[in-house]
Design a protein around this motif. Structure first.
Motif, PDB file in Angstrom:
ATOM      1  N   LEU A  92       4.883  -3.911  -7.944  1.00 51.03           N
ATOM      2  CA  LEU A  92       5.487  -3.125  -6.870  1.00 51.03           C
ATOM      3  C   LEU A  92       5.559  -1.655  -7.267  1.00 51.03           C
ATOM      4  N   PRO A  93       5.667  -0.757  -6.293  1.00 48.59           N
ATOM      5  CA  PRO A  93       5.672   0.679  -6.576  1.00 48.59           C
ATOM      6  C   PRO A  93       6.790   1.118  -7.521  1.00 48.59           C
ATOM      7  N   ASP A  94       7.897   0.379  -7.546  1.00 44.28           N
ATOM      8  CA  ASP A  94       9.008   0.766  -8.423  1.00 44.28           C
ATOM      9  C   ASP A  94       8.869   0.192  -9.831  1.00 44.28           C
ATOM     10  N   GLY A  95       7.736  -0.479 -10.109  1.00 45.16           N
ATOM     11  CA  GLY A  95       7.483  -1.017 -11.437  1.00 45.16           C
ATOM     12  C   GLY A  95       7.846  -2.474 -11.619  1.00 45.16           C
ATOM     13  N   ARG A  96       8.511  -3.058 -10.623  1.00 46.48           N
ATOM     14  CA  ARG A  96       8.851  -4.482 -10.736  1.00 46.48           C
ATOM     15  C   ARG A  96       7.593  -5.332 -10.632  1.00 46.48           C
ATOM     16  N   CYS A 102      -2.130  -0.249   0.918  1.00 45.78           N
ATOM     17  CA  CYS A 102      -1.659   0.979   1.558  1.00 45.78           C
ATOM     18  C   CYS A 102      -0.182   1.253   1.269  1.00 45.78           C
ATOM     19  N   ASN A 103       0.591   0.228   1.026  1.00 50.61           N
ATOM     20  CA  ASN A 103       2.019   0.385   0.757  1.00 50.61           C
ATOM     21  C   ASN A 103       2.305   0.561  -0.735  1.00 50.61           C
ATOM     22  N   ALA A 104       1.270   0.845  -1.533  1.00 47.98           N
ATOM     23  CA  ALA A 104       1.362   1.128  -2.970  1.00 47.98           C
ATOM     24  C   ALA A 104       1.633  -0.113  -3.815  1.00 47.98           C
ATOM     25  N   VAL A 105       1.463  -1.296  -3.247  1.00 48.72           N
ATOM     26  CA  VAL A 105       1.568  -2.540  -4.010  1.00 48.72           C
ATOM     27  C   VAL A 105       0.193  -2.844  -4.601  1.00 48.72           C
ATOM     28  N   VAL A 106       0.171  -3.246  -5.867  1.00 47.45           N
ATOM     29  CA  VAL A 106      -1.057  -3.704  -6.499  1.00 47.45           C
ATOM     30  C   VAL A 106      -1.006  -5.228  -6.495  1.00 47.45           C
ATOM     31  N   VAL A 107      -2.009  -5.851  -5.877  1.00 42.47           N
ATOM     32  CA  VAL A 107      -2.075  -7.313  -5.851  1.00 42.47           C
ATOM     33  C   VAL A 107      -3.211  -7.761  -6.759  1.00 42.47           C
ATOM     34  N   PHE A 108      -2.960  -8.869  -7.446  1.00 42.74           N
ATOM     35  CA  PHE A 108      -3.932  -9.405  -8.387  1.00 42.74           C
ATOM     36  C   PHE A 108      -4.500 -10.720  -7.865  1.00 42.74           C
ATOM     37  N   ASP A 109      -5.710 -11.053  -8.301  1.00 41.89           N
ATOM     38  CA  ASP A 109      -6.362 -12.282  -7.849  1.00 41.89           C
ATOM     39  C   ASP A 109      -5.551 -13.533  -8.146  1.00 41.89           C
ATOM     40  N   ASP A 110      -4.717 -13.497  -9.174  1.00 41.96           N
ATOM     41  CA  ASP A 110      -3.909 -14.673  -9.503  1.00 41.96           C
ATOM     42  C   ASP A 110      -2.647 -14.763  -8.646  1.00 41.96           C
ATOM     43  N   THR A 111      -2.525 -13.906  -7.642  1.00 41.39           N
ATOM     44  CA  THR A 111      -1.423 -13.785  -6.675  1.00 41.39           C
ATOM     45  C   THR A 111      -0.203 -13.069  -7.236  1.00 41.39           C
ATOM     46  N   GLY A 112      -0.282 -12.516  -8.433  1.00 46.44           N
ATOM     47  CA  GLY A 112       0.799 -11.685  -8.937  1.00 46.44           C
ATOM     48  C   GLY A 112       0.749 -10.321  -8.266  1.00 46.44           C
ATOM     49  N   GLU A 113       1.846  -9.568  -8.377  1.00 43.47           N
ATOM     50  CA  GLU A 113       1.926  -8.250  -7.749  1.00 43.47           C
ATOM     51  C   GLU A 113       2.667  -7.280  -8.652  1.00 43.47           C
ATOM     52  N   CYS A 161       1.619  -0.134   8.028  1.00 43.51           N
ATOM     53  CA  CYS A 161       1.610  -1.351   7.217  1.00 43.51           C
ATOM     54  C   CYS A 161       3.038  -1.695   6.812  1.00 43.51           C
ATOM     55  N   PRO A 162       3.296  -2.968   6.515  1.00 47.08           N
ATOM     56  CA  PRO A 162       4.626  -3.337   6.035  1.00 47.08           C
ATOM     57  C   PRO A 162       4.933  -2.608   4.725  1.00 47.08           C
ATOM     58  N   SER A 163       6.171  -2.230   4.532  1.00 43.36           N
ATOM     59  CA  SER A 163       6.554  -1.543   3.297  1.00 43.36           C
ATOM     60  C   SER A 163       6.478  -2.507   2.115  1.00 43.36           C
ATOM     61  N   ALA A 164       6.526  -1.957   0.928  1.00 44.37           N
ATOM     62  CA  ALA A 164       6.463  -2.768  -0.283  1.00 44.37           C
ATOM     63  C   ALA A 164       7.653  -3.707  -0.400  1.00 44.37           C
ATOM     64  N   SER A 165       8.765  -3.372   0.226  1.00 41.44           N
ATOM     65  CA  SER A 165       9.958  -4.216   0.159  1.00 41.44           C
ATOM     66  C   SER A 165      10.008  -5.274   1.261  1.00 41.44           C
TER      67      SER A 165
END
Length: 73
Positions: free
Chosen positions: A57-61, A44-55, A18-22
């Motif tokens: 990232l694994p580093d907390g951003r 799979c890349n440890a990104v949490v995506v939300f229904d409102d299209t926010g995200e 899968c594409p990396s989080a970056s």
């Protein structure tokens, strides 16, 4: 240490990876834990995506929601 745990950028183990989080295509990663009743999914890349299209990232951003605005007339 500040008491937080940093997730790996991409714990993906399948082929093709899968594409990396970056990556600009990070949202194309596979869902590994979907919680539509709560409005979020873990990719799979440890990104949490939300229904409102926010995200989140694994580093907390945080990526602010980027849903297009509705056109009103």
């Amino acid at each position: 240490m500040n008491g937080t745990t940093r997730l790996p950028d991409s714990p993906c183990t399948h082929t093709p990876r899968c594409p990396s989080a970056s990556s600009p295509a990070a949202e194309a990663a596979r869902v590994v834990a979907g919680h539509p009743e709560q409005g979020w999914s873990l990719l799979c890349n440890a990104v949490v995506v939300f229904d409102d299209t926010g995200e989140l990232l694994p580093d907390g951003r945080v990526i602010a929601p980027h849903r297009p605005f509705a056109i009103t007339t």
